[in-house]
Scaffold this active site. Structure first.
Site, PDB file in Angstrom:
ATOM      1  N   TYR A  47       0.695  -1.243   0.067  1.00  0.00           N
ATOM      2  CA  TYR A  47       0.071   0.066  -0.025  1.00  0.00           C
ATOM      3  C   TYR A  47       0.738   1.376   0.190  1.00  0.00           C
ATOM      4  CZ  TYR A  47      -3.606  -3.430   1.367  1.00  0.00           C
ATOM      5  OH  TYR A  47      -4.519  -4.281   1.748  1.00  0.00           O
ATOM      6  N   HIS A 128       0.125 -12.480   1.461  1.00  0.00           N
ATOM      7  CA  HIS A 128      -0.637 -11.301   0.785  1.00  0.00           C
ATOM      8  C   HIS A 128      -0.648 -11.762  -0.853  1.00  0.00           C
ATOM      9  CE1 HIS A 128      -1.405  -6.629  -0.011  1.00  0.00           C
ATOM     10  NE2 HIS A 128      -2.502  -7.608  -0.148  1.00  0.00           N
TER      11      HIS A 128
END
Length: 308
Positions: A47, A128
């Site tokens: 992010y 992830h």
């Protein structure tokens, strides 16, 4: 077993997802979540090339009593190519993401996340997006996280993905605590139901993310994107029909979208992204409003939810 609050803050938006957010607004967004009672915070190196972790860590420093989640699988390597990030975040491309689900990669990822966060620990570590790396994630990343859990370095481990089939393998073949599923168990898309049922059977808890399907369900009158692309006409029409039934029961579309995933026994929490204090407060106010039980059979009667 880790205690999971019922609502979490997703911090991709304060990592400048799609458009830039200033430092003050990012901090105010986390502060507003805290003031609204949010105690679950989710971030990732992905992010904003670490920006989300840095901002979230600064906002949480000096606070206690929260659950902090970050992710492994993408290392950040210095880059000299210049320009802006090419993966949807409005940040300079000072780093590049390097897929790494090896044991050493997992350990390095968590160490570097702690440095960016400026905090002594994370509570939950998620593998992830191992879509194209499932075998290595199962054989190397998972055992590394399991060892860290056994050592007490992290309290809980899991996997976070935008699809349900690969996480189902982790549920069957490992001893996960948590699955984060984004966008696949929502008012518009219940394709992830087999995964949630498997989680319920195995005692694996689900964090439901992407409950607005990236925007289509985020406003009382449906508009915007579905899974980060322009919504197809048939889905936009379906969302409008759902909104109409919701309105007949005195409920807004985003209110129902937040309530729906929590009805499944496997769902421990929903994780809501926000980029401003106003968004946080709006979501918090909607969460406090009860959804009448009659809404759900009303949606099923119109063919807008499956019978199961």
């Amino acid at each position: 077993m880790i205690a999971l609050p019922r609502v979490g803050l997703g911090t991709a938006p304060i990592g400048n997802l799609f458009s830039a957010v200033g430092d003050e607004q990012a901090r105010a967004t986390v502060d507003a979540a805290w003031e609204s009672g949010v105690r679950l915070f989710d971030t990732a190196p992905h992010y904003g090339l670490g920006l989300s972790e840095r901002r979230l860590g600064a906002a949480l420093r000096g606070r206690s009593g929260y659950v902090l989640s970050t992710k492994v699988g993408r290392l950040l390597a210095p880059s000299s190519r210049g320009g802006r990030d090419s993966e949807g975040f409005d940040v300079p491309a000072r780093f590049e993401r390097v897929w790494d689900f090896s044991r050493d990669g997992v350990l390095r990822s968590l160490e570097e996340s702690l440095e960016r966060l400026g905090l002594p620990r994370v509570d939950l570590a998620l593998i992830h997006d191992p879509d194209d790396h499932v075998e290595q994630a199962l054989s190397e990343a998972y055992p590394a996280l399991a060892d860290l859990r056994a050592q007490g370095v992290v309290q809980a481990i899991g996997v976070g993905m935008n699809q349900w089939r690969a996480p189902s393998r982790f549920v069957r073949e490992t001893d996960l605590d948590v699955v984060m599923l984004a966008g696949r168990y929502t008012l518009l898309d219940q394709s992830g139901l087999p995964l949630l049922d498997a989680c319920a059977a195995r005692g694996v808890r689900v964090l439901a993310a992407g409950v607005f399907n990236s925007g289509l369900l985020a406003t009382p009158e449906p508009s915007g994107t579905f899974d980060y692309a322009p919504a197809p006409p048939e889905l936009l029409d379906r969302a409008r029909r759902i909104a109409s039934v919701c309105a007949a029961h005195g409920v807004t579309l985003p209110q129902a979208a937040m309530a729906f995933p929590l009805r499944h026994p496997a769902t421990a929490a929903i994780v809501l992204g926000a980029r401003s204090p106003a968004e946080v407060r709006t979501n918090a106010a909607l969460m406090e409003q009860p959804v009448p039980e009659a809404l759900w059979p009303g949606l099923r009667a119109e063919g807008l939810l499956p019978e199961e």
